[in-house]
Design an enzyme around this catalytic site. Sequence first.
Site, PDB file in Angstrom:
ATOM      1  N   LYS A 298      47.032  67.876   6.826  1.00 54.61           N
ATOM      2  CA  LYS A 298      48.225  68.596   7.293  1.00 54.61           C
ATOM      3  C   LYS A 298      48.893  67.827   8.429  1.00 54.61           C
ATOM      4  CE  LYS A 298      45.298  71.454  10.281  1.00 54.61           C
ATOM      5  NZ  LYS A 298      44.462  72.668  10.309  1.00 54.61           N
TER       6      LYS A 298
ATOM      7  N   ARG B 234      43.256  85.235  13.010  1.00 55.83           N
ATOM      8  CA  ARG B 234      44.439  84.385  12.920  1.00 55.83           C
ATOM      9  C   ARG B 234      45.040  84.536  11.527  1.00 55.83           C
ATOM     10  NH1 ARG B 234      44.251  77.856  13.570  1.00 55.83           N
ATOM     11  NH2 ARG B 234      43.318  78.101  11.512  1.00 55.83           N
TER      12      ARG B 234
ATOM     13  N   TYR C  27      59.813  58.571  39.302  1.00 62.29           N
ATOM     14  CA  TYR C  27      60.483  59.834  39.599  1.00 62.29           C
ATOM     15  C   TYR C  27      59.693  60.652  40.616  1.00 62.29           C
ATOM     16  CZ  TYR C  27      63.851  59.339  35.800  1.00 62.29           C
ATOM     17  OH  TYR C  27      64.864  58.922  34.985  1.00 62.29           O
TER      18      TYR C  27
ATOM     19  N   MET D 132      60.636  59.296  30.219  1.00 64.99           N
ATOM     20  CA  MET D 132      60.885  59.479  28.789  1.00 64.99           C
ATOM     21  C   MET D 132      60.499  58.240  27.979  1.00 64.99           C
ATOM     22  SD  MET D 132      64.440  60.356  26.832  1.00 64.99           S
ATOM     23  CE  MET D 132      64.751  61.866  27.708  1.00 64.99           C
TER      24      MET D 132
HETATM   25  C1  LIG Z   1      43.086  72.422  10.323  1.00 59.25           C
HETATM   26  C2  LIG Z   1      42.130  73.152   9.495  1.00 59.25           C
HETATM   27  C3  LIG Z   1      40.933  72.548   9.087  1.00 59.25           C
HETATM   28  C4  LIG Z   1      40.497  71.199   9.601  1.00 59.25           C
HETATM   29  O1  LIG Z   1      40.003  71.370  10.907  1.00 59.25           O
HETATM   30  P1  LIG Z   1      39.431  70.145  11.756  1.00 59.25           P
HETATM   31  O2  LIG Z   1      38.909  70.799  12.986  1.00 59.25           O
HETATM   32  O3  LIG Z   1      40.568  69.245  12.031  1.00 59.25           O
HETATM   33  O4  LIG Z   1      38.367  69.498  10.947  1.00 59.25           O
HETATM   34  C5  LIG Z   1      40.127  73.236   8.189  1.00 59.25           C
HETATM   35  N1  LIG Z   1      40.470  74.470   7.755  1.00 59.25           N
HETATM   36  C6  LIG Z   1      41.593  75.094   8.157  1.00 59.25           C
HETATM   37  C7  LIG Z   1      41.896  76.451   7.654  1.00 59.25           C
HETATM   38  C8  LIG Z   1      42.451  74.472   9.055  1.00 59.25           C
HETATM   39  O5  LIG Z   1      43.549  75.088   9.461  1.00 59.25           O
END
Ligand SMILES: *Cc1c(COP(=O)(O)O)cnc(C)c1O
Length: 402
Positions: free
Chosen positions: A63, A162, A288, A336
Amino acid sequence: MILKAVMLSRTSPPAGTAARPSASRPEDRAGAILTIDLAAIAENWRILKKRVAPGCDMGAVVKSDAYGLGLEPVARALQGAGCVTFYVAHLDGAIALRHILGPGPRIACLNGPNKGTERDHAAFKVMPVLSTPEHVKAWCAYALKEEVLSESIVQVDTGMHRLGLSEREFAGLMDDPDGFLGLHPQMIMSHLACADEGANPMNRAQLGRFRAMRDTFRTRFPDAKASLANSSGIFLGPEWHFDYARPGAALYGVNPTPKAPNPMLPVVNLKARIIQVRRVDSPGHVGYGAAAHVQEGAKIATVSMGYADGYLRSLSAVGLGVLDGLKVPLLGRVSMDLMTFDVSNVPDSAAQPGAFIDIISNVVTVDDVAKAAGTIGYEILTSLGSRFHRRYITAPQPRAGT
Ligand SMILES: *Cc1c(COP(=O)(O)O)cnc(C)c1O
């Protein structure tokens, strides 16, 4: 002909210049160079694969553009290593991945099917993760209307609150003979809240709830597989592995066991170009807010990278680089597009314009940068900017001394 082209380029407006290829190399134009070791990603996948039972399908979470490292090259490297199950967050990522990987691999879309996207899931053979009663209802309705049993994944909440069906929602659907009607679930899954803390009692509590819900689910779907572990979950032990594992961060070099040495290979190197080296004439301030003091004789290197490249501004005054094998502290605030390092202890022969300061390396790792910034390696990786010159290492590289 050439003369004409030159004359044209002098007189024509900038619009006409867009198509002209630049004469310099991209790595010479960029302020920083990001090197991603695809061979190390593939090896990390194999390292994790060896930890799970032979029957466990070790997938890969790609992802957010493969945690910022580039979906296409990373997915291809993982496919080359033997990975056949991929997880993304959104349907667009899933469709892009389908074009990259071809028809074979399984692709799961973690955030579930948005209304109106059912057809695309079917067309691109993407398994939606059904996490709410609305998801389940919509997917069942679609399956019944189309008279197809499209594969899907059912997610249950085992304590994270969640995503996923609550225990009550799940029980309600199980008690209703039509609750999951038309569904062809590949697996039931849940997600661990505290897997990176091996001793946290949440892990066993979630495991217990997950086992119970899986067993109930199998009274209706005897073939349904199960999946619970992310990267850190794999290190909790075989009880957490089930049929499918879903590692992400560990593949990209983030330590899945933060209290112990990192079992994964480093994947990312990021280095920023020095534009200027300034010897301080008299005591003064840097950057800065005039936030950092410097003594007479101090040597400051300004590099061509800043928070717009994803190097978090919260690293001001606490970041660390490496130049010529020496750690060099970040001085003052991150701008930046620029930041300044104290290179007083580095010989002039190394601290000079055109040289590079390592920002993420085997010495100052992704996890080190994250710790200094008060965040996690995941955020450092997914924040990596779009202006870097990116290099992908594909063959196993001889590793420089540890
Ligand atoms: C992001 C995610 C993972 C992977 O988690 P990592 O800690 O990066 O290995 C697995 N399952 C779900 C549902 C996730 O959202």
